[in-house]
Structures are given as C-alpha cells and as structure tokens.
Design an enzyme around this catalytic site. Sequence first.
Site, PDB file in Angstrom:
ATOM      1  N   SER A  57       1.905   0.257   4.705  1.00 17.48           N
ATOM      2  CA  SER A  57       2.958  -0.848   4.802  1.00 17.48           C
ATOM      3  C   SER A  57       2.631  -2.203   5.051  1.00 17.48           C
ATOM      4  CB  SER A  57       3.703  -0.234   6.331  1.00 17.48           C
ATOM      5  OG  SER A  57       4.431  -1.483   6.665  1.00 17.48           O
ATOM      6  N   GLY A  58       3.481  -3.139   4.125  1.00 12.69           N
ATOM      7  CA  GLY A  58       3.251  -4.606   4.256  1.00 12.69           C
ATOM      8  C   GLY A  58       3.243  -5.183   5.520  1.00 12.69           C
ATOM      9  N   LEU A  59       4.448  -4.787   6.242  1.00  9.32           N
ATOM     10  CA  LEU A  59       4.774  -5.113   7.676  1.00  9.32           C
ATOM     11  C   LEU A  59       3.402  -4.848   8.522  1.00  9.32           C
ATOM     12  CD1 LEU A  59       6.845  -6.294   9.693  1.00  9.32           C
ATOM     13  CD2 LEU A  59       7.415  -3.827  10.072  1.00  9.32           C
ATOM     14  N   ASP A  69       5.040 -10.713   8.473  1.00  5.89           N
ATOM     15  CA  ASP A  69       5.308 -10.180   7.039  1.00  5.89           C
ATOM     16  C   ASP A  69       5.749 -11.069   5.896  1.00  5.89           C
ATOM     17  OD1 ASP A  69       5.550  -8.058   5.417  1.00  5.89           O
ATOM     18  OD2 ASP A  69       7.319  -7.375   6.048  1.00  5.89           O
ATOM     19  N   ASP A  96       2.607  -0.946  -0.261  1.00  3.36           N
ATOM     20  CA  ASP A  96       3.747  -1.794  -0.287  1.00  3.36           C
ATOM     21  C   ASP A  96       3.151  -3.204  -0.895  1.00  3.36           C
ATOM     22  OD1 ASP A  96       5.509  -3.539   0.252  1.00  3.36           O
ATOM     23  OD2 ASP A  96       5.822  -3.187   2.574  1.00  3.36           O
ATOM     24  N   ASP A  98       4.777  -5.648  -1.864  1.00  3.00           N
ATOM     25  CA  ASP A  98       5.720  -6.917  -1.523  1.00  3.00           C
ATOM     26  C   ASP A  98       6.408  -7.250  -2.931  1.00  3.00           C
ATOM     27  OD1 ASP A  98       5.186  -6.664   1.071  1.00  3.00           O
ATOM     28  OD2 ASP A  98       3.615  -8.196   1.132  1.00  3.00           O
ATOM     29  N   GLU A 125       9.021  -5.100  -4.881  1.00  2.00           N
ATOM     30  CA  GLU A 125      10.575  -5.546  -4.564  1.00  2.00           C
ATOM     31  C   GLU A 125      10.857  -6.775  -5.378  1.00  2.00           C
ATOM     32  OE1 GLU A 125       9.263  -5.636  -0.548  1.00  2.00           O
ATOM     33  OE2 GLU A 125      10.343  -7.634  -0.361  1.00  2.00           O
ATOM     34  N   LYS A 131       7.457 -13.543  -0.144  1.00  2.00           N
ATOM     35  CA  LYS A 131       8.377 -12.778   0.267  1.00  2.00           C
ATOM     36  C   LYS A 131       8.745 -13.085   1.908  1.00  2.00           C
ATOM     37  CE  LYS A 131       8.233  -9.175   2.776  1.00  2.00           C
ATOM     38  NZ  LYS A 131       7.909  -7.950   2.724  1.00  2.00           N
ATOM     39  N   ASN A 133      10.548 -10.550   5.395  1.00  2.00           N
ATOM     40  CA  ASN A 133      10.846  -9.251   5.402  1.00  2.00           C
ATOM     41  C   ASN A 133      12.391  -9.021   5.521  1.00  2.00           C
ATOM     42  OD1 ASN A 133      12.075  -7.196   7.922  1.00  2.00           O
ATOM     43  ND2 ASN A 133       9.843  -6.507   7.418  1.00  2.00           N
ATOM     44  N   SER A 134      12.763  -7.781   4.876  1.00  2.00           N
ATOM     45  CA  SER A 134      14.151  -7.597   4.531  1.00  2.00           C
ATOM     46  C   SER A 134      15.175  -7.453   5.531  1.00  2.00           C
ATOM     47  CB  SER A 134      14.267  -6.010   3.738  1.00  2.00           C
ATOM     48  OG  SER A 134      13.491  -5.867   2.630  1.00  2.00           O
ATOM     49  N   ARG A 170      11.527  -1.402  -5.962  1.00  2.00           N
ATOM     50  CA  ARG A 170      12.175  -1.590  -4.775  1.00  2.00           C
ATOM     51  C   ARG A 170      13.549  -2.253  -5.146  1.00  2.00           C
ATOM     52  NH1 ARG A 170      10.062  -2.666   1.191  1.00  2.00           N
ATOM     53  NH2 ARG A 170      11.442  -4.002   2.037  1.00  2.00           N
ATOM     54  N   HIS A 201      16.817   0.231  -0.867  1.00  2.00           N
ATOM     55  CA  HIS A 201      16.665  -0.003   0.416  1.00  2.00           C
ATOM     56  C   HIS A 201      18.135  -0.531   1.075  1.00  2.00           C
ATOM     57  CE1 HIS A 201      14.098  -0.217   3.751  1.00  2.00           C
ATOM     58  NE2 HIS A 201      13.770  -1.419   3.547  1.00  2.00           N
TER      59      HIS A 201
HETATM   60  C1  SPV Z   1       7.097  -2.053   5.173  1.00  3.88           C
HETATM   61  O1  SPV Z   1       6.677  -1.140   5.760  1.00  3.88           O
HETATM   62  O2  SPV Z   1       6.635  -3.246   5.254  1.00  3.88           O
HETATM   63  C2  SPV Z   1       8.539  -2.079   4.222  1.00  3.88           C
HETATM   64  C3  SPV Z   1       9.481  -0.952   4.661  1.00  3.88           C
HETATM   65  O3  SPV Z   1       8.840  -2.892   3.431  1.00  3.88           O
HETATM   66  S1  SPV Z   1      10.608  -1.954   6.008  1.00  3.88           S
HETATM   67  O4  SPV Z   1       9.861  -2.456   7.083  1.00  3.88           O
HETATM   68  O5  SPV Z   1      11.441  -0.584   6.472  1.00  3.88           O
HETATM   69  O6  SPV Z   1      11.284  -2.694   5.309  1.00  3.88           O
HETATM   70 MG    MG Z   2       7.215  -4.451   3.450  1.00  7.95          MG
END
Ligand code: SPV
Ligand code: MG
Length: 270
Positions: A57-59, A69, A96, A98, A125, A131, A133-134, A170, A201
């Site tokens: 996971s990027g986060l 992130d 991930d 990004d 993505e 980036k 965070n979504s 993504r 997503h």
């Molecule tokens: C991550 O795990 O970094 C993601 C997934 O991109 S989420 O945090 O759910 O967007």
């Molecule tokens: Mg991510």
Amino acid sequence: MATNIVARPEIAFELKSRTSRLRAELHGPELAFLMEAHDGLSAKIVEQAGFRGIWASGLSMATALGVRDSNEASWTQVLEVLEFMSDATSIPILVDGDTGYGNFNNVRRLVRKLEQRGVAAVCIEDKLYPKTNSFIDGGKQELADIDEFCSRIKAGKDSQQDDDFSIITRVEAFIAGWGLGEALKRAEAYHAAGADGILIHSALSQPGEVIAFKREWGDRCPVVIVPTKYYTTPTEVFRDAGFSMVIWANHMLRAAIDAMQSCAAKLANE
Ligand code: SPV
Ligand code: MG
C-alpha cells in the site's frame, strides 16, 4: 525427480514464478484476497497468515516512513521498501504505484526496476503526479487526460521483460465525482491500451458504484476492488458480483498503530 514434482501440485505451485501466480489469482474462478503490508516484517506476517498475495500500500508505506501519502517518499525509497518485502517473502506482491511517479518515461523505468526487485504487478491510478490520497477531497481531484494515461500504460507494458508481469489500472472517476459513463469510458481505453485488470475505486460506504460498474463491464478483463470505505459489505456480495480480487488496503498498519500506541502509553503511564 521431475515426475515427483509434477505429482505434487503444491510443489509445482511453489515453483511457478510470482508473476504467474499473481496472474492466476487475477484470472482464477475464486475471489482472491490480497492483504496490505508496508515493510519486510508485515509482509512476512501476511504470508505466514496464509494470504496468497500482498498489497504494498502506498498509504501504508508512506505512513510507516513518517510521511504523507502524497509522493513525499521518492519512488526509489519505495523501491527500497519493496526489496525488503520481496526478500522476506515468497508470495506475489502487487504494489500501489500511485500515478506512476510522472509520465510514460517514469512508468517505463518503474516497471523495469519493480521486475528487478521481484515485484509481480503494479497498480497505477489515473491522476496526476504528485498524487493526493483518494479520500482527501476526492471530488475536487483532477483526473489524467485519457490519452496521456494510456501512454503510461503502453510504456509500462512495452518495458516489462516477463510476460506475466501485470499492470492494473485504477479508475478514479467515481472518486472524482464523475458517473458510470466516465468510469466505463476510461476503463475501456485503459483495457485497449494493454491494462491487465481494472481497479474500480469508490468512496461510498456501500458498494453500489463498483457493482454497477462490474455489471456493465462484464468479463472484459479482471476487476479488482478496495473496500476501504464499504468495509461492512459481506464478501459474499463481492463473490456474487463476479469481482476477481479484493484488497484489504491498510489493515496491518492500522493494527500496528493501535498496538504500538497502547504499548507506549502503558509504559509511559505506569
Ligand atoms: C492505498 O492503500 O494506498 C490505497 C488504497 O491507495 S486506499 O487507501 O483505500 O485508497
Ligand atoms: Mg494508495
């Protein structure tokens, strides 16, 4: 000797490359689950728990490094973390990636280096570098131009040395406030550009958007979901909808933070 190996399917499975095993999980008849990890130790724990694949996971990797992130950790720093995760495990890693850390040139270099570190697949993505965070003001986030994003996908696919390395794309259309039409248009373009799977997503607390997408998309290519926001949905719903893969995106990090906070507080207070 060779006959013995063929006669024991579990050994044949072990001998398959990580890239082909990740691909098999994507295309297999069963719903596959990837668990998040963010360093060598957490990756090892995920493997020991019985998961057949890891979501880097990027986060979580950013948070474990103490940064946001937002691409504050450079892509080569992420590569270093991935090398520890890869060395500590034998199951495939989907990283991930990004937005791919830039344009098509950055994706080209990224894919080459991920393969060298034993990573099986990358997810990129359709947003812009650096980036965001979504789940931070998702509706205000700008999406990448479709043709430009396709050039990132094509550059990645052209660069891979192992035919089984996968690039998942993504689609952030729902997150950015667009509808099903935009999500499908983008997924179709990314699929045509060579994407091996679509990660759709959504920031809603119910899975309505991703299920509507899957219904229209059908079986054109595998569809991956990340139920970070719609986590209360029973996995049976995902199975019935025909998704290929579910990613538990940040759970190991959350568990570690809780445990470390309570341990530190207890020792500090007592
Ligand atoms: C991550 O795990 O970094 C993601 C997934 O991109 S989420 O945090 O759910 O967007
Ligand atoms: Mg991510």
